[in-house]
Design a protein around this motif. Structure first.
Motif, short mmCIF file in Angstrom:
data_model
loop_
_atom_site.label_atom_id
_atom_site.label_comp_id
_atom_site.label_asym_id
_atom_site.label_seq_id
_atom_site.Cartn_x
_atom_site.Cartn_y
_atom_site.Cartn_z
N SER A 253 -6.48 2.46 12.91
CA SER A 253 -7.36 1.77 11.96
C SER A 253 -7.77 0.40 12.49
O SER A 253 -6.95 -0.35 13.02
CB SER A 253 -6.66 1.60 10.61
OG SER A 253 -6.34 2.86 10.05
N ALA B 271 0.80 -1.22 0.00
CA ALA B 271 0.00 0.00 0.00
C ALA B 271 0.83 1.27 0.00
O ALA B 271 0.55 2.20 -0.78
CB ALA B 271 -0.98 -0.01 1.19
N TRP C 202 -9.55 -1.38 4.80
CA TRP C 202 -9.56 -0.29 3.83
C TRP C 202 -9.00 0.99 4.43
O TRP C 202 -8.31 1.77 3.76
CB TRP C 202 -10.99 -0.04 3.32
CG TRP C 202 -11.94 0.52 4.35
CD1 TRP C 202 -12.77 -0.18 5.16
CD2 TRP C 202 -12.11 1.90 4.70
NE1 TRP C 202 -13.48 0.67 5.99
CE2 TRP C 202 -13.09 1.96 5.73
CE3 TRP C 202 -11.56 3.09 4.24
CZ2 TRP C 202 -13.52 3.15 6.30
CZ3 TRP C 202 -11.96 4.29 4.82
CH2 TRP C 202 -12.94 4.32 5.83
N MET C 203 -9.26 1.23 5.71
CA MET C 203 -8.77 2.43 6.37
C MET C 203 -7.25 2.36 6.55
O MET C 203 -6.53 3.36 6.31
CB MET C 203 -9.44 2.59 7.73
CG MET C 203 -9.11 3.87 8.45
SD MET C 203 -10.06 4.00 10.00
CE MET C 203 -9.48 5.59 10.60
N SER D 43 -5.63 2.92 3.11
CA SER D 43 -5.70 4.32 2.70
C SER D 43 -4.63 5.15 3.40
O SER D 43 -3.95 5.98 2.77
CB SER D 43 -7.08 4.90 3.01
OG SER D 43 -8.09 4.21 2.30
N VAL E 1 -1.21 4.35 1.90
CA VAL E 1 -1.04 4.97 0.58
C VAL E 1 -0.60 6.42 0.73
O VAL E 1 0.33 6.90 0.05
CB VAL E 1 -2.34 4.87 -0.25
CG1 VAL E 1 -2.26 5.76 -1.49
CG2 VAL E 1 -2.59 3.43 -0.66
N ILE E 2 -1.26 7.15 1.62
CA ILE E 2 -0.91 8.56 1.84
C ILE E 2 0.51 8.67 2.41
O ILE E 2 1.29 9.54 2.01
CB ILE E 2 -1.93 9.21 2.80
CG1 ILE E 2 -3.30 9.29 2.11
CG2 ILE E 2 -1.47 10.59 3.24
CD1 ILE E 2 -4.42 9.74 3.01
#
Length: 404
Positions: A300, A258, A304-305, A308, A311-312
């Motif tokens: 988290s 990710a 999915w959280m 995300s 990724v950031i």
């Protein structure tokens, strides 16, 4: 000047060889991490794997820089990757014969760390010799994007292949290292032998002294080191995947890749749109975003959280990596690039391998979630302190050598 680097055959071969080696290594990290946790069920043992890789890098820092400045950097890379292939072959044999143990993994991790100690500065110092200086920033971004792409593909492939068995995963990793070495053997690199300087503390410490005299380089390298040391949580991903998000090896592969998704997207953007102004402030902002992303990741409870947030974090970290790498290479004379890159690699090793050890110890003491969240807040504190301690870096406007 042709700005399309893929039309430069020398750069293209180097780029492909980096992909093969990095893909092999990223697959390897999934196998070692999952196998160690399966054998020991211990966060401390996961952290110790990072320490086993870091200590040889620390011990060899002064030597590898001198070697990279005195000998053919392409040859050094080829030898390193052959040694890495042989080391992983030991893991493959141990898994196949079911003689694998935590001790064997530690020993192989140490051997890999020693090989990477020579590989990293040689690779970094070689690239500026392969492309025109005006294209170096783009080249660094493309190499970074390739590396991060393998961080996406490697763990994902590794997670799936591990379902077949660790022996298969390690065997594929061996082939990747050997392929990388073979490609390097055809690299058209005009090596000019330098007069061999006698080994002395003056020559060995040259890179460290150069960094200390340059506040922009020192500030950028140390900022990244402390930020990732505190905010990095990669060693804890097997625990997060298994115990918090309740997923398996495939989920661990997604978590590992990710950050690379964000990093690849950002590096492709930076390759097409190089940073022009306010690079110092942009770098500090990116590291702050990395810290905030770490906090969100630590809190988290859904896959999915967590993905995300990672990724950031990957996108923010890539901005910092490109700025730091370009500043280091452009500000350093070629005859010192090996030693400076070696010193830089120990900073990187500290933030990565020693950061894994720190994460494992902190998680063992505080718990996984508190360890990650506290690390994220620590990164934000480092950003504030470094903006005050290194005003020249904060005020840096462009990446060009000698520019403010």
């Amino acid at each position: 000047m042709d700005t399309n680097l893929f039309r430069h055959p020398t750069f293209l071969r180097f780029w492909i060889s980096q992909i093969a080696s990095s893909l092999a290594f990223q697959m390897l990290t999934v196998g070692i991490g999952w196998q160690m946790y399966s054998l020991t069920n211990s966060a401390m043992h996961l952290g110790m794997v990072g320490l086993a890789q870091f200590l040889p890098q620390l011990a060899l820092t002064l030597v590898v820089g001198h070697v990279a400045d005195q000998y053919n950097r392409r040859t050094i890379l080829m030898i390193c990757r052959i040694v890495m292939a042989a080391t992983v072959a030991v893991l493959a044999w141990g898994s196949y014969t079911q003689h694998i143990s935590a001790g064997m993994i530690y020993a192989c991790a140490a051997a890999l760390g020693a090989s990477r100690a020579f590989e990293m500065p040689s690779s970094s110092a070689l690239l500026p010799n392969l492309v025109p200086e005006a294209l170096l920033s783009r080249a660094l971004a493309l190499v970074a994007s390739a590396r991060e792409a393998t961080v996406i593909a490697g763990p994902a492939i590794g997670g799936v292949v591990y379902l077949v068995g660790p022996t298969t995963l390690y065997s594929i990793s061996v082939l990747g290292f050997l392929l990388s070495s073979l490609i390097l053997s055809s690299l058209q690199y005009q090596y000019t032998a330098r007069a061999k300087a006698p080994v002395s503390m003056e020559t060995l410490l040259g890179g460290i002294r150069f960094i200390r005299r340059n506040p922009v380089i020192l500030g950028s390298i140390s900022l990244d080191m402390f930020a990732v040391l505190l905010g990095g949580a990669t060693a804890l991903l097997p625990i997060v995947a298994k115990d918090i998000l309740h997923t398996g090896p495939w989920g661990l592969g997604l978590l590992r890749c990710a950050p690379a998704v964000g990093a690849v997207l950002m590096s492709v953007y930076l390759a097409r749109h190089p940073l022009q102004r306010k690079v110092g402030k942009i770098m500090f902002s990116a590291v702050a975003v990395f810290g905030l992303g770490t906090i969100v990741f630590g809190l988290s409870t859904q896959l999915w959280m967590a993905l995300s947030a990672l990724v950031i974090m990957g996108a923010a970290d890539m901005v910092s990596v490109v700025i730091r790498s370009t500043l280091v290479q452009l500000e350093t004379p070629d005859e010192m690039r090996g030693r400076v890159s070696a010193a830089n690699s120990i900073f990187i090793g500290t933030s990565n391998q020693l950061g894994e050890f720190e994460s494992g110890v902190t998680a063992a003491l505080l718990g996984t979630v508190p360890a990650i969240v506290v690390g994220g807040f620590g990164t934000l504190v480092i950003v504030g302190l470094w903006m005050k301690l290194f005003p020249a870096l904060t005020a840096r406007n462009t990446l060009e050598k000698g520019e403010p």
